[in-house]
Design a protein around this motif. Structure first.
Motif, short mmCIF file in Angstrom:
data_model
loop_
_atom_site.label_atom_id
_atom_site.label_comp_id
_atom_site.label_asym_id
_atom_site.label_seq_id
_atom_site.Cartn_x
_atom_site.Cartn_y
_atom_site.Cartn_z
N PHE A 93 -3.01 8.74 3.20
CA PHE A 93 -2.31 7.96 2.17
C PHE A 93 -0.80 8.08 2.33
O PHE A 93 -0.07 7.07 2.26
CB PHE A 93 -2.74 8.44 0.79
N LEU A 94 -0.30 9.30 2.57
CA LEU A 94 1.14 9.47 2.74
C LEU A 94 1.65 8.76 3.98
O LEU A 94 2.76 8.21 3.97
CB LEU A 94 1.48 10.96 2.80
N ARG A 95 0.84 8.81 5.06
CA ARG A 95 1.26 8.07 6.26
C ARG A 95 1.40 6.57 5.96
O ARG A 95 2.35 5.91 6.42
CB ARG A 95 0.26 8.32 7.38
N GLN A 96 0.46 6.02 5.19
CA GLN A 96 0.56 4.60 4.82
C GLN A 96 1.81 4.36 3.97
O GLN A 96 2.53 3.37 4.17
CB GLN A 96 -0.68 4.17 4.05
N ALA A 97 2.07 5.24 3.02
CA ALA A 97 3.25 5.07 2.17
C ALA A 97 4.54 5.13 2.98
O ALA A 97 5.47 4.33 2.77
CB ALA A 97 3.26 6.14 1.08
N ILE A 98 4.60 6.10 3.95
CA ILE A 98 5.81 6.21 4.80
C ILE A 98 5.96 4.96 5.66
O ILE A 98 7.06 4.41 5.80
CB ILE A 98 5.71 7.48 5.67
N ALA A 99 4.86 4.48 6.22
CA ALA A 99 4.92 3.28 7.08
C ALA A 99 5.44 2.07 6.30
O ALA A 99 6.25 1.28 6.80
CB ALA A 99 3.53 2.99 7.66
N LEU A 100 4.97 1.90 5.07
CA LEU A 100 5.42 0.77 4.26
C LEU A 100 6.88 0.89 3.89
O LEU A 100 7.60 -0.10 3.77
CB LEU A 100 4.57 0.66 3.00
N SER A 101 7.38 2.12 3.68
CA SER A 101 8.77 2.30 3.25
C SER A 101 9.77 2.08 4.37
O SER A 101 10.94 1.80 4.10
CB SER A 101 8.95 3.70 2.66
N VAL A 102 9.36 2.23 5.63
CA VAL A 102 10.31 2.12 6.75
C VAL A 102 10.18 0.78 7.48
O VAL A 102 10.82 0.57 8.52
CB VAL A 102 10.10 3.27 7.75
N ILE A 103 9.36 -0.14 6.97
CA ILE A 103 9.21 -1.44 7.65
C ILE A 103 10.54 -2.17 7.71
O ILE A 103 10.89 -2.76 8.75
CB ILE A 103 8.15 -2.30 6.91
#
Length: 328
Positions: A93-103
């Motif tokens: 879940f955190l990996r998904q959140a980080i990926a969305l924040s750095v797009i």
């Protein structure tokens, strides 16, 4: 239990096939909405992630809650995630959140706070979170500046002043460029206008010259036609005079030959005061003279008797004239 007692997010949780997935979708949408309202591209990204979940409901309410920053719903979602996805289960879940924040580049300060809040909520220590961030973003995790420090705002103010100066310089260059372009455009339009006016003047003169030539040709043609008509009229008049003279001569000759043997003609000539053998022109002239002299209207003021006598005399003059014109 009636659904009116539940909030919209509570209703979603009750109807969801996986409350953890529904809560995770809201928190991921919150991460993206922390930078600004969700765009269509971001909605499509979240929809793509949701296809791997087991929520089983519409995503529009999730997007609306995230855009409104509904913290009651977010707090409830955080509690659900903390209960079901803590510890190592929180890593995906955190990996998904980080990926969305750095797009869209470096996360905003608000996104940094949200990410660290989620890591702390799910029991992930800061060093491990930094490792997850570096693995997912491809760069080390940089702790954002603390807005509560004075240096932070001084740096922001200096940066703002530099941006304003750079923007003013760009605006000035743009205005100068626009002024040059306007001047060049004005000169170009002026040259085009002058060229167009010269061309129109040349065309006008050419048109006037052609019109003048056409008028001159028309005048000459009319003059020639007038001369020809005048000649024709003169010729017809000459021929008519000759014909009339011949006709009058013939009539006079016949009249002169016939009048000596016509006692009535002698009397008519005497009424008009003409000698025997008078021609038609003389008869007509005498009739006009005597008609003016003896017309009854000239004696209107002298009484009815005088007017009756004048009428009889005028009638004799008229009868004599008409007889002579018929006889001649």
């Amino acid at each position: 239990m009636p659904s009116g007692r539940f909030t919209p997010f509570e209703t979603l949780l009750l109807t969801s096939r996986s409350q953890a997935d529904t809560a995770g979708l809201l928190l991921l949408a919150w991460v993206m909405a922390s930078r600004g309202p969700l765009t269509e591209a971001q909605r499509r990204q979240l929809t793509s992630l949701a296809s791997e979940c087991r929520h089983g409901h519409e995503l529009t309410p999730i997007f609306d809650l995230a855009n409104r920053q509904d913290f009651d719903a977010i707090q409830l979602a955080a509690e659900v995630m903390q209960k079901d996805r803590g510890g190592e289960q929180a890593y995906p879940f955190l990996r998904q959140a980080i990926a969305l924040s750095v797009i869209d580049g470096e996360p905003s300060i608000a996104q940094h706070h949200v990410l660290r809040f989620l890591a702390d909520l799910l029991g992930v220590i800061p060093s491990l979170f930094a490792t997850l961030y570096a693995e997912q973003a491809g760069r080390p995790y940089a702790v954002p500046e603390d807005p509560s420090r004075r240096d932070y705002w001084l740096a922001k103010e200096h940066q703002r002043q530099r941006e304003e100066a750079r923007q003013q310089e760009q605006d000035e260059r743009r205005r100068e460029q626009e002024a040059r372009e306007r001047q060049e455009e004005a000169l170009r339009r002026q040259r085009e206008r002058e060229a167009r006016e010269r061309q129109e003047e040349a065309l006008r003169r050419q048109r006037e010259r052609r019109e003048q030539e056409a008028r001159e040709r028309e005048r000459q043609r009319q003059e020639q036609a007038r001369r020809e008509r005048a000649q024709q009229d003169q010729e017809r008049a000459r021929q008519e005079r000759a014909r009339q003279e011949r006709h009058n001569a013939d009539q006079n000759r016949r009249w002169q030959q016939a009048s000596p043997n016509d006692p009535r003609a002698h009397r008519a000539l005497a009424v008009l005061g003409l000698p025997p053998g008078a021609n038609r022109a003389e008869i007509r002239k005498a009739y006009r003279r005597m008609a003016q002299t003896h017309h009854p209207d000239r004696f209107y003021a002298q009484g009815e008797a005088r007017m009756a006598t004048a009428s009889q005399r005028f009638q004799r003059i008229k009868n004599a004239y008409e007889y002579l014109m018929r006889a001649s």
